[in-house]
Write a protein that holds these residues in place. Structure first.
Motif, PDB file in Angstrom:
ATOM      1  N   SER A  70      12.734  -3.049   1.928  1.00 41.07           N
ATOM      2  CA  SER A  70      12.302  -1.674   2.176  1.00 41.07           C
ATOM      3  C   SER A  70      11.629  -1.503   3.533  1.00 41.07           C
ATOM      4  O   SER A  70      11.344  -0.375   3.933  1.00 41.07           O
ATOM      5  CB  SER A  70      11.353  -1.204   1.061  1.00 41.07           C
ATOM      6  N   SER A  71      11.384  -2.588   4.239  1.00 40.86           N
ATOM      7  CA  SER A  71      10.724  -2.503   5.542  1.00 40.86           C
ATOM      8  C   SER A  71      11.444  -3.380   6.559  1.00 40.86           C
ATOM      9  O   SER A  71      11.250  -4.602   6.587  1.00 40.86           O
ATOM     10  CB  SER A  71       9.259  -2.950   5.420  1.00 40.86           C
ATOM     11  N   ARG A 124       0.850  -1.203   0.000  1.00 37.32           N
ATOM     12  CA  ARG A 124       0.000   0.000   0.000  1.00 37.32           C
ATOM     13  C   ARG A 124       0.878   1.243   0.000  1.00 37.32           C
ATOM     14  O   ARG A 124       0.627   2.194  -0.753  1.00 37.32           O
ATOM     15  CB  ARG A 124      -0.923  -0.002   1.221  1.00 37.32           C
ATOM     16  N   ASN A 125       1.907   1.250   0.837  1.00 30.85           N
ATOM     17  CA  ASN A 125       2.821   2.396   0.889  1.00 30.85           C
ATOM     18  C   ASN A 125       3.506   2.622  -0.457  1.00 30.85           C
ATOM     19  O   ASN A 125       3.618   3.755  -0.928  1.00 30.85           O
ATOM     20  CB  ASN A 125       3.865   2.197   1.986  1.00 30.85           C
ATOM     21  N   ARG A 126       3.951   1.534  -1.076  1.00 27.94           N
ATOM     22  CA  ARG A 126       4.616   1.628  -2.378  1.00 27.94           C
ATOM     23  C   ARG A 126       3.645   2.155  -3.438  1.00 27.94           C
ATOM     24  O   ARG A 126       3.996   3.031  -4.236  1.00 27.94           O
ATOM     25  CB  ARG A 126       5.171   0.262  -2.773  1.00 27.94           C
ATOM     26  N   TYR A 127       2.430   1.652  -3.418  1.00 30.25           N
ATOM     27  CA  TYR A 127       1.408   2.081  -4.370  1.00 30.25           C
ATOM     28  C   TYR A 127       1.091   3.566  -4.191  1.00 30.25           C
ATOM     29  O   TYR A 127       1.003   4.318  -5.166  1.00 30.25           O
ATOM     30  CB  TYR A 127       0.143   1.235  -4.180  1.00 30.25           C
ATOM     31  N   GLU A 128       0.919   3.993  -2.941  1.00 30.62           N
ATOM     32  CA  GLU A 128       0.567   5.380  -2.670  1.00 30.62           C
ATOM     33  C   GLU A 128       1.696   6.334  -3.056  1.00 30.62           C
ATOM     34  O   GLU A 128       1.427   7.468  -3.467  1.00 30.62           O
ATOM     35  CB  GLU A 128       0.181   5.562  -1.201  1.00 30.62           C
ATOM     36  N   LYS A 129       2.943   5.909  -2.953  1.00 33.83           N
ATOM     37  CA  LYS A 129       4.057   6.766  -3.369  1.00 33.83           C
ATOM     38  C   LYS A 129       3.990   7.043  -4.863  1.00 33.83           C
ATOM     39  O   LYS A 129       4.360   8.123  -5.320  1.00 33.83           O
ATOM     40  CB  LYS A 129       5.391   6.118  -3.016  1.00 33.83           C
ATOM     41  N   GLN A 130       3.515   6.050  -5.616  1.00 35.28           N
ATOM     42  CA  GLN A 130       3.466   6.223  -7.071  1.00 35.28           C
ATOM     43  C   GLN A 130       2.134   6.797  -7.563  1.00 35.28           C
ATOM     44  O   GLN A 130       2.115   7.555  -8.521  1.00 35.28           O
ATOM     45  CB  GLN A 130       3.721   4.882  -7.751  1.00 35.28           C
ATOM     46  N   HIS A 131       1.026   6.443  -6.903  1.00 42.96           N
ATOM     47  CA  HIS A 131      -0.294   6.813  -7.420  1.00 42.96           C
ATOM     48  C   HIS A 131      -1.064   7.800  -6.540  1.00 42.96           C
ATOM     49  O   HIS A 131      -2.165   8.195  -6.897  1.00 42.96           O
ATOM     50  CB  HIS A 131      -1.157   5.558  -7.585  1.00 42.96           C
ATOM     51  N   GLY A 132      -0.534   8.145  -5.402  1.00 43.37           N
ATOM     52  CA  GLY A 132      -1.255   9.031  -4.489  1.00 43.37           C
ATOM     53  C   GLY A 132      -2.042   8.242  -3.450  1.00 43.37           C
ATOM     54  O   GLY A 132      -2.210   7.041  -3.552  1.00 43.37           O
ATOM     55  N   ARG A 133      -2.488   8.971  -2.489  1.00 41.37           N
ATOM     56  CA  ARG A 133      -3.178   8.378  -1.329  1.00 41.37           C
ATOM     57  C   ARG A 133      -4.441   7.614  -1.732  1.00 41.37           C
ATOM     58  O   ARG A 133      -5.224   8.071  -2.554  1.00 41.37           O
ATOM     59  CB  ARG A 133      -3.536   9.478  -0.337  1.00 41.37           C
TER      60      ARG A 133
END
Length: 152
Positions: free
Chosen positions: A134-135, A49-58
């Motif tokens: 990454s975690s 989710r964190n990786r996705y949000e970094k690329q696509h937004g919250r």
């Protein structure tokens, strides 16, 4: 068994051969493995989710996130972990064809193999490696779970 778990199904002996059923200890161990895999799966979902949000937004909320996990190809690589949990659930609750001890051991081995990250492996293994790199918290969890499964 569903098609979604077919990739993880251990080879079953022919139905005319009697095999010993899984013991109560095997079933307890599988329950522990199932719960541990769920913990790792939750950690992977959070990392992804964190990786996705970094690329696509919250992502708006948990409902929207669930829809993404189900429908967006971005999250497809996570399916093997969920499928393994489902397979354990299916096999330990099947009254028509009870889990055998050989199959139980194969499930333990498959669960442990699933926790091996590999830069040269399949999509799951490569992205799994990326997630644990990454975690640090996820890396520690995976190590603890793998050690626990190996020691069961």
């Amino acid at each position: 068994m569903t098609d979604s778990t077919a990739d993880f199904a251990p080879d079953l002996p022919p139905s005319h051969i009697e095999v010993p059923e899984a013991t109560a200890t095997d079933l307890r161990r599988l329950d522990t493995v199932r719960n541990d895999l769920l913990r790792v799966h939750r950690g992977l979902l959070e990392a992804e989710r964190n990786r996705y949000e970094k690329q696509h937004g919250r992502i708006a909320n948990n409902s929207a996130f669930l829809q993404l996990v189900i429908n967006d190809p971005w999250f497809d690589w996570l399916r093997p972990m969920g499928q393994m949990v489902l397979l354990i659930d299916e096999r330990t609750s099947d009254k028509k064809q009870p889990l055998g001890s050989v199959e139980a051991n194969a499930l333990f081995e498959q669960a442990l193999a699933l926790l091996k990250a590999d830069a040269d492996g399949d999509a799951f293994q490569r992205l799994f490696l990326q997630s644990i790199q990454s975690s640090p918290e996820l890396a520690v969890l995976v190590r603890q779970v793998a050690k626990g499964i190996a020691g069961l």
